[in-house]
Design an enzyme around this catalytic site. Sequence first.
Site, PDB file in Angstrom:
ATOM      1  N   ASP A 143      -8.994  -5.388   6.198  1.00  0.00           N
ATOM      2  CA  ASP A 143      -9.469  -6.265   5.130  1.00  0.00           C
ATOM      3  C   ASP A 143     -10.371  -7.367   5.674  1.00  0.00           C
ATOM      4  O   ASP A 143     -11.375  -7.720   5.053  1.00  0.00           O
ATOM      5  CB  ASP A 143      -8.290  -6.882   4.375  1.00  0.00           C
ATOM      6  CG  ASP A 143      -7.741  -5.963   3.297  1.00  0.00           C
ATOM      7  OD1 ASP A 143      -8.517  -5.149   2.766  1.00  0.00           O
ATOM      8  OD2 ASP A 143      -6.542  -6.056   2.981  1.00  0.00           O
ATOM      9  N   GLU A 162      -6.714 -12.229   6.205  1.00  0.00           N
ATOM     10  CA  GLU A 162      -7.462 -11.031   5.829  1.00  0.00           C
ATOM     11  C   GLU A 162      -8.825 -11.324   5.206  1.00  0.00           C
ATOM     12  O   GLU A 162      -9.439 -10.423   4.636  1.00  0.00           O
ATOM     13  CB  GLU A 162      -6.640 -10.202   4.846  1.00  0.00           C
ATOM     14  CG  GLU A 162      -5.265  -9.816   5.357  1.00  0.00           C
ATOM     15  CD  GLU A 162      -4.494  -8.944   4.394  1.00  0.00           C
ATOM     16  OE1 GLU A 162      -4.596  -7.717   4.515  1.00  0.00           O
ATOM     17  OE2 GLU A 162      -3.798  -9.489   3.509  1.00  0.00           O
ATOM     18  N   HIS A 168       0.837  -1.204   0.000  1.00  0.00           N
ATOM     19  CA  HIS A 168       0.000   0.000   0.000  1.00  0.00           C
ATOM     20  C   HIS A 168       0.872   1.253   0.000  1.00  0.00           C
ATOM     21  O   HIS A 168       0.730   2.127   0.866  1.00  0.00           O
ATOM     22  CB  HIS A 168      -0.929  -0.003   1.211  1.00  0.00           C
ATOM     23  CG  HIS A 168      -2.010  -1.034   1.142  1.00  0.00           C
ATOM     24  ND1 HIS A 168      -3.011  -0.999   0.207  1.00  0.00           N
ATOM     25  CD2 HIS A 168      -2.233  -2.148   1.887  1.00  0.00           C
ATOM     26  CE1 HIS A 168      -3.818  -2.034   0.377  1.00  0.00           C
ATOM     27  NE2 HIS A 168      -3.358  -2.758   1.385  1.00  0.00           N
TER      28      HIS A 168
END
Length: 269
Positions: A181, A155, A48
């Site tokens: 997530d 996740e 990210h």
Amino acid sequence: MASFNNVLTKAAAGRLCKAMGVRMVANPLVVQLAANAGFEALFIDLEHSTLSLADASAIACAGLLSGLTPLVRVPYQCGIGFVQQALDGGAMGIVFPHIHTAADARAAVQTCKFPPLGVRSMWGQQPALGMRVTAIGRIVEVCNAAASSVIVMIEAASSIENIEAIAAVEGVDVLLVGCLDLSTDMGMPGRFETRAFRTALEKVSAACRHSGKTMGLAGIYNNRELHEWAINTLNVRFMLCQQDSNLLAMAAVDCASAVAKIDRARLLN
């Protein structure tokens, strides 16, 4: 240098390893800030962020020299070559996102370990060994044991369904719950107080205890009640405590707000 893998040694001693996330600041000086604050590990985020492998290597090597264990989160399905570069660049562990099955976890281990435990290609100078030219057998021994930690991220609801099998995979060190997530995939984005979400975390904890693995927590940064429960009840021993971008954002807001409160001209208007 590989002897100070704080993720492994802290867990073995029953203590918490605190990591700071680096996803925005490319300057290796950020490592000194993390060390001064009392963190023991770096979570260098290439999933990210727009940080490069070169950025990750510079930050990781600064971490090695500062006594902070550098971990690199790689992009989903990035391939063996990318993981190889992250490890050769100084990472002492790789964080694999979106692990759904035991097969996914086994593939992660294979990617990180030298033969006979995996398929990682050999390079004779490793940052974790101070870039010294080292006997190949010694590199295999040290890196497989202490400089190639495998952190798999939990996740999704499917990951929870397969959690016992994932935790049982030999070579996996940490099962790291990605709370953002996971809660989103479960249909309750950010609702960390729900019974269903708490039950999912309890299942991860039970699987880790049964298989002798470390449970980690990520994605929840300002919920002290959940932190206390996770650390003291679920036995979380690795935590991504904050991200550099969040710390800057919060400090900027606090600073501007504090100055605004003492601005007499503003009050008069």
